[in-house]
Write an enzyme that holds these catalytic residues in place. Structure first.
Site: not given
Ligand code: KIV
Length: 251
Positions: A169, A73, A34
């Site tokens: 992340e 996503d 996304d």
């Protein structure tokens, strides 16, 4: 590949041409992230991205690839309940051609429900861009002992819930190393150090064509490459040989 000690390579893509280039370069997985909200649509965050945007771009990517696994996503608010998540994941698979879906956070009930329906799930922990309005800024996560323990525990819970893959992340490299060693499922890092089982980058960052500044954990692979194909191959080889990310791209 994790069991064999072979690093897994992944890049984002949002269209057929880049999908084909990445696929031909031998990259193992393509993430229709996304992040397209920022790099394709020019939005300030991923929040405006809709499920229809994701279906469209996932279809563009999956039609053009031969062998790489396509992960898509679930965008913001498209998985607020397990049933809503399953309906939207089904659209990404049936209309978009995705082979695995990714969702942010320790949504254990949802992950269990999707896996029960036969949908392979990739978790996503650490920095969660869909929470930007709660976080306030895009910062490294897991820096305190309590936060690191929470992320480690959520990683185990996602694996136990049936996730097949985990994206980590922007977390300290030491935390990502612990998680990668403790989990049996592969851990794909972005800003998470070299000890993850694989790496993912936003394509436009590593080609140095993003509108916004390249994040510190990314690298301009166009710098020493004669073409986009060469840059993608250089990234793929650097990850396979554990040459990327180096400490300057890690926290
Ligand atoms: O949307 C995306 O590109 C992602 C990566 C940053 C992992 O989720």
């Amino acid at each position: 590949m994790k069991q064999a000690g072979e690093k897994i390579t992944c890049l984002t893509a949002y269209d057929a041409s880049f999908s084909s280039l990445i696929d031909k370069a031998g990259v193992d997985a393509i993430l229709v992230g996304d992040s397209l909200g920022m790099v394709i649509q020019g939005q300030a965050s991923t929040l405006p991205v809709t499920i229809n945007d994701m279906i469209y771009h996932t279809r563009c990517v999956s039609q053009a690839k031969q062998r790489a696994v396509v992960i898509a996503d679930l965008p913001f608010m498209s998985y607020s309940t397990p049933v809503i998540a399953a309906k939207n994941a089904a659209k990404l698979i049936q209309l978009g051609g995705a082979q695995m879906i990714k969702l942010e956070g320790a949504r254990l009930e949802t992950v269990r429900f999707l896996v029960e329906q036969g949908i392979p799930v990739c978790g996503h922990l650490g920095l969660l861009p869909q929470l930007i309005n709660q976080l306030g800024s895009y910062q490294v996560q897991g820096k305190t002992v309590a936060d690191a323990q929470r992320i480690l525990s959520e990683a185990h819970q996602l694996q136990d819930a049936g996730a097949s893959l985990l994206v980590l992340e922007c977390v300290p490299a030491a935390l990502a190393k612990d998680i990668s060693e403790q989990l049996s499922i592969p851990v794909i890092g972005i800003g998470a150090g070299v000890h993850c089982d694989g790496q993912v980058l936003v394509l436009y960052d590593m080609l140095n064509i993003s509108i916004s500044n390249r994040p510190r954990f990314s690298k301009n692979f166009m710098e020493n490459s004669a073409s986009i194909e060469d840059a993608i191959i250089a990234y793929h080889q650097a990850v396979k040989q554990s040459l990327f990310p180096s400490t300057e791209h890690s926290f």
